[in-house]
Scaffold this motif. Structure first.
Motif, PDB file in Angstrom:
ATOM      1  N   GLY A 120       0.810  -1.205   0.000  1.00 14.30           N
ATOM      2  CA  GLY A 120       0.000   0.000   0.000  1.00 14.30           C
ATOM      3  C   GLY A 120       0.844   1.256   0.000  1.00 14.30           C
ATOM      4  N   HIS A 121       0.202   2.385   0.186  1.00 16.85           N
ATOM      5  CA  HIS A 121       0.857   3.692   0.080  1.00 16.85           C
ATOM      6  C   HIS A 121       2.086   3.772   0.985  1.00 16.85           C
ATOM      7  N   GLY A 122       3.212   4.127   0.376  1.00 13.90           N
ATOM      8  CA  GLY A 122       4.430   4.315   1.145  1.00 13.90           C
ATOM      9  C   GLY A 122       5.222   3.054   1.412  1.00 13.90           C
ATOM     10  N   HIS A 123       4.687   1.888   1.071  1.00 16.66           N
ATOM     11  CA  HIS A 123       5.382   0.638   1.320  1.00 16.66           C
ATOM     12  C   HIS A 123       6.176   0.194   0.090  1.00 16.66           C
ATOM     13  N   LEU A 124       7.219  -0.574   0.347  1.00 13.80           N
ATOM     14  CA  LEU A 124       8.047  -1.150  -0.703  1.00 13.80           C
ATOM     15  C   LEU A 124       8.180  -2.648  -0.430  1.00 13.80           C
ATOM     16  N   PRO A 125       8.494  -3.440  -1.441  1.00 12.61           N
ATOM     17  CA  PRO A 125       8.606  -4.883  -1.215  1.00 12.61           C
ATOM     18  C   PRO A 125       9.887  -5.239  -0.476  1.00 12.61           C
ATOM     19  N   PHE A 126       9.783  -6.169   0.453  1.00 14.26           N
ATOM     20  CA  PHE A 126      10.974  -6.728   1.076  1.00 14.26           C
ATOM     21  C   PHE A 126      11.521  -7.771   0.108  1.00 14.26           C
ATOM     22  N   SER A 127      12.806  -7.665  -0.215  1.00 10.74           N
ATOM     23  CA  SER A 127      13.332  -8.368  -1.395  1.00 10.74           C
ATOM     24  C   SER A 127      14.415  -9.388  -1.090  1.00 10.74           C
ATOM     25  N   SER A 128      14.525  -9.858   0.157  1.00 14.59           N
ATOM     26  CA  SER A 128      15.545 -10.848   0.481  1.00 14.59           C
ATOM     27  C   SER A 128      14.919 -12.194   0.793  1.00 14.59           C
ATOM     28  N   THR A 129      15.703 -13.241   0.621  1.00 12.92           N
ATOM     29  CA  THR A 129      15.207 -14.606   0.717  1.00 12.92           C
ATOM     30  C   THR A 129      16.028 -15.421   1.717  1.00 12.92           C
ATOM     31  N   TYR A 130      15.549 -16.612   2.009  1.00 10.57           N
ATOM     32  CA  TYR A 130      16.239 -17.496   2.951  1.00 10.57           C
ATOM     33  C   TYR A 130      15.821 -18.936   2.671  1.00 10.57           C
ATOM     34  N   GLU A 131      16.511 -19.869   3.305  1.00  5.94           N
ATOM     35  CA  GLU A 131      16.205 -21.287   3.127  1.00  5.94           C
ATOM     36  C   GLU A 131      15.672 -21.894   4.422  1.00  5.94           C
ATOM     37  N   ARG A 132      14.913 -22.955   4.289  1.00  3.41           N
ATOM     38  CA  ARG A 132      14.496 -23.777   5.433  1.00  3.41           C
ATOM     39  C   ARG A 132      14.863 -25.222   5.101  1.00  3.41           C
TER      40      ARG A 132
END
Length: 604
Positions: free
Chosen positions: A103-115
Motif C-alpha cells: 500500500g501507500h508508502g510501502h516497498l517490497p521486502f526483497s531478500s530470501t532465505y532457506e528452510r
C-alpha cells in the motif's frame, strides 16, 4: 513433562549457522541437545543439490534447494520460504510465500532465505567482514537508530572464535582502513584470497581519489573460503558460482559445524519438524515446551505432531520465522505472543537494501571477469564516517561476475547481437551477428564489464515488521508471514550518495556507465527528484532485537529473552542496527556469545 517425552538439556529450533554453533558448543559440554529443523535432511552428497541446480529451468539462489521453486504454491508447502521468483509475483499471495503490504508508502521486502538442513548459508557469498566500532554506537556517535548493548571491544574474542570456526581467509594488514579492529598479534586462520584482475584494475585506477573527505581505497574482503586445506574442506578452485552453491565445499557452510555437533554424540536432529507453538508455564514464566508438526511430502500436509521438552530453549530460525513462531504462540494471557512484553517482536525488520551499478571499461582495457570467486575485494572507507549523522553509510562490493547480476549476462547481450535488439545497451545500432563476428564482438565487450554493489545501512524502525497473515496459511495450516516494509529518508539519502560515488569512480577509471533504473519495478522510489530501484542483499535482520531495557527490546546482551529466563534467540534478528558489513560473521560471533551464557546457566 508428558509421559514418554524425552527431556533434553536444550531444544534448538533451526540448524543454520547460529543453531549449529550453539549445538556444537553444548555438545562439547556433554549436554543433550535436540534440534528441530523445519526442512529436509542434509543430503549425503552435495551433488544432489548440484543436480537440482543444473536441471532447474530457473537459476536463482534458491533453485538447488527443496522445495522446487517453479510452480510453487505457498498455501501447500509445509516449510515454505521466500524465493527470488516470489518477487516477480510480490503482489500475489497465491504465488508469494511472504504476504507483502504494498500500500501507500510501502516497498517490497526483497531478500530470501532457506528452510533446509544447514540453513541459508548453503547459498551465501562467503563475505566475512567484522562490523566496525561505530556500527555498535549509532545513537551515541551519530544520533541515529539504536546502540547495541555490546561494545566492539567485547566482541573481539567472539569474532576470533567465529573466524576460526568458519575458516576465514584474510591478511590482517589489508584491513587497516579502521584502526583498532584487531589485537596487535591477531592472525587469521589462513592467508587471504588472491584479488581478481578486476580488483587490481580498481585498485590501480583509484589511487589518490578522495570523496567526502575519505580515500577511496580497495581492500581485499575477508572470506569464509579456503586458501589452504582446512577442516577437511578443499581449497577454492575459482568456480564463480559461490551463489547458489560451492560445488566443492571450499566455502564454509553451516553443515560443517552441524556435522561436528552431531559427531559429539550429544546432539540429535529431527528433520521435517516445524515448530508451531512455544508453550509458557504460566506460574513461572519459563518456557515449558515447544510443539511441532511433522510432514513427509513437502506439499502433502501434516503427518503428525509432537512436543519437545528441555531445560532451556534456543530459537535459531532466522529473522522472519523466529518472530512468526513467537507471534503464533499468543494466548489469552499473552495476546501479543511469547517474549513480547515490549511489543517489539517482529518489528524493526532490516536488510542492506542494495544499489547496483555497472559500466564498461574502455576499448583495449579488458579486466577479464568471471575468474575466481564472485567478489574478492571492496571499498570499505565510507562505512563509518562523520557523514553518518546525515545519511546512511554503505560499503561497496566490487563484482567479479561482469553484468550477470544487473542484466543476466552473458545471455542478454548474446541475444541482443543475435536478434538485433538492445536490451543490454551495448547494441544501439541493432547489429545482427553470427559466427566469428559474434564471438569477437562478445569477447570484446564481456571482458570489459564491471559492476559494483552498494550495501546501504538501514535503521531499526518499528513500522517495518513481520506479523501474521491470518487469511493466508501454509501447507500445515499455519499463518504465513505478513511483511510491512519501506526505506527511511536516511537510507534513501544513502542511495543518492552511493550513486554519486559510483559514477565518480567509473569516471576515474575511464569507464562508461550503463546503469539504468526500472520505473515499473515495485522497488522503485525517488529521492530529491532522482529515481532508484533496489535489490535485497539477503541480509535479513532485526525482528527480535537485543537492547539495554526490557521496555524497548526483546533480548538482553546475551540474547536471552527479558520475559522468559530459559529462552534464547540467536541469529541476525537480534541486531539492533544493520551496520555496514555483511552480517554472517557477526551472527556466528553472537552465537558463540549466547552459547557461553547458556553453558554458564547449565553449570549452575
Amino acid at each position: 513433562m508428558m509421559d514418554g517425552t524425552v527431556k533434553y538439556d536444550v531444544v534448538i529450533v533451526g540448524s543454520g549457522v547460529s543453531g549449529a554453533i550453539v549445538a556444537l558448543q553444548l555438545g562439547l559440554e556433554n549436554r543433550k541437545v535436540l534440534i528441530l529443523e523445519a526442512g529436509p535432511p542434509v543430503p549425503a552428497s552435495r551433488e544432489t543439490y548440484m543436480e537440482r541446480f543444473y536441471t532447474s529451468a530457473d537459476k536463482m539462489p534458491e533453485s538447488p534447494y527443496p522445495p522446487n521453486t517453479l510452480n510453487s504454491n505457498p498455501a501447500s508447502e509445509a516449510a515454505g520460504r521466500a524465493t527470488t521468483l516470489d518477487l516477480i509475483n510480490v503482489a500475489d499471495p497465491s504465488k508469494s510465500y511472504l504476504v507483502q503490504n504494498l500500500g501507500h508508502g510501502h516497498l517490497p521486502f526483497s531478500s530470501t532465505y532457506e528452510r533446509i538442513g544447514g540453513g541459508t548459508l548453503w547459498h551465501w557469498l562467503g563475505t566475512s567482514l567484522r562490523l566496525l566500532p561505530g556500527d555498535f554506537e549509532m545513537r551515541s556517535r551519530y544520533g541515529r537508530g539504536r546502540d547495541w548493548p555490546i561494545e566492539y571491544e567485547a566482541m573481539q574474542p567472539f569474532y576470533a572464535a567465529a573466524e576460526a570456526e568458519m575458516g576465514v581467509a584474510c591478511d590482517k594488514d589489508t584491513q587497516l582502513y579502521m584502526k583498532g579492529l584487531y589485537p596487535n598479534d591477531y592472525v587469521y586462520p589462513m592467508p587471504g584470497v588472491v584479488p581478481s584482475f578486476v580488483d587490481a584494475t580498481f585498485a590501480a585506477g583509484l589511487k589518490g581519489l578522495e570523496l567526502y573527505g575519505q580515500p577511496i581505497q580497495v581492500a581485499p574482503t575477508p572470506a569464509g573460503r579456503n586458501t589452504i586445506p582446512y577442516q577437511d574442506r578443499r581449497v577454492c578452485a575459482g568456480n564463480t558460482n559461490c551463489i547458489p552453491i560451492c560445488p566443492i565445499q571450499a566455502k564454509y557452510d553451516a553443515t560443517v559445524t552441524l556435522n561436528k555437533a552431531l559427531n559429539t554424540g550429544n546432539v540429535t536432529i529431527q528433520y521435517k519438524s516445524v515448530a508451531s507453538r512455544v508453550v509458557v508455564d504460566g506460574a513461572t514464566g519459563r518456557i515449558a515446551s515447544i510443539d511441532y508438526m511433522t510432514y513427509t511430502d513437502p506439499r502433502g500436509g501434516a503427518t503428525g505432531s509432537g512436543t519437545a521438552v528441555g531445560d532451556f530453549y534456543v530459537l535459531a530460525a532466522h529473522a522472519i520465522e523466529t518472530p512468526r513462531l513467537l507471534l503464533m504462540s499468543a494466548t489469552d494471557e499473552m495476546p501479543k505472543g511469547v517474549a513480547n512484553s515490549s511489543d517489539q517482536v517482529g518489528r524493526n525488520l532490516m536488510d542492506h537494501p542494495l544499489y547496483l551499478s555497472w559500466a564498461l571499461m574502455p576499448d583495449g582495457q579488458p579486466v577479464h571477469p568471471m575468474r575466481g570467486p564472485m567478489a574478492t575485494s571492496g571499498i570499505e572507507t565510507l562505512r563509518d564516517t562523520p557523514h553518518r549523522k546525515d545519511w546512511a553509510a554503505f560499503r561497496i562490493e566490487i563484482g567479479n561476475t561482469a553484468w550477470a547480476f544487473p542484466i543476466n549476462d552473458p545471455y542478454t547481450t548474446t541475444q541482443d547481437f543475435i536478434d538485433g535488439t538492445n536490451s543490454s545497451g551495448l547494441n544501439p545500432n541493432g547489429a545482427r551477428l553470427h559466427g566469428r563476428a559474434l564471438i569477437d564482438r562478445l569477447n570484446g565487450l564481456m571482458t570489459r564489464q564491471i559492476r559494483m554493489s552498494n550495501l546501504v545501512e538501514q535503521q531499526a524502525q518499528a513500522r517495518n515488521r513481520v506479523s501474521l497473515a491470518a487469511d493466508h496459511v501454509d501447507g500445515l495450516g499455519l499463518p504465513r508471514p505478513r511483511i510491512d516494509y519501506t526505506l527511511s529518508d536516511y537510507t534513501r539519502q544513502g542511495f543518492r550518495r552511493a550513486r554519486e560515488v559510483n559514477s565518480r569512480i567509473y569516471r576515474q577509471l575511464g569507464a562508461r556507465e550503463y546503469s539504468t533504473v526500472d520505473k515499473s519495478s515495485p522497488s522503485y522510489f525517488e529521492v530529491d527528484g532522482q529515481g532508484f530501484d533496489f535489490y535485497g542483499a539477503g541480509h535479513i535482520m532485526g525482528t527480535h532485537l537485543m537492547g539495554s531495557s526490557s521496555k524497548d527490546s526483546v533480548l538482553d546482551h546475551d540474547m536471552r529473552s527479558w520475559d522468559h529466563p530459559n529462552l534464547f534467540m540467536v541469529g541476525s534478528g537480534a541486531f539492533p542496527s544493520s551496520g555496514t558489513g555483511n552480517p554472517t560473521l557477526t551472527v556466528a560471533a553472537l552465537s558463540f556469545k549466547a552459547a557461553g551464557a547458556l553453558i554458564r546457566e547449565l553449570r549452575k
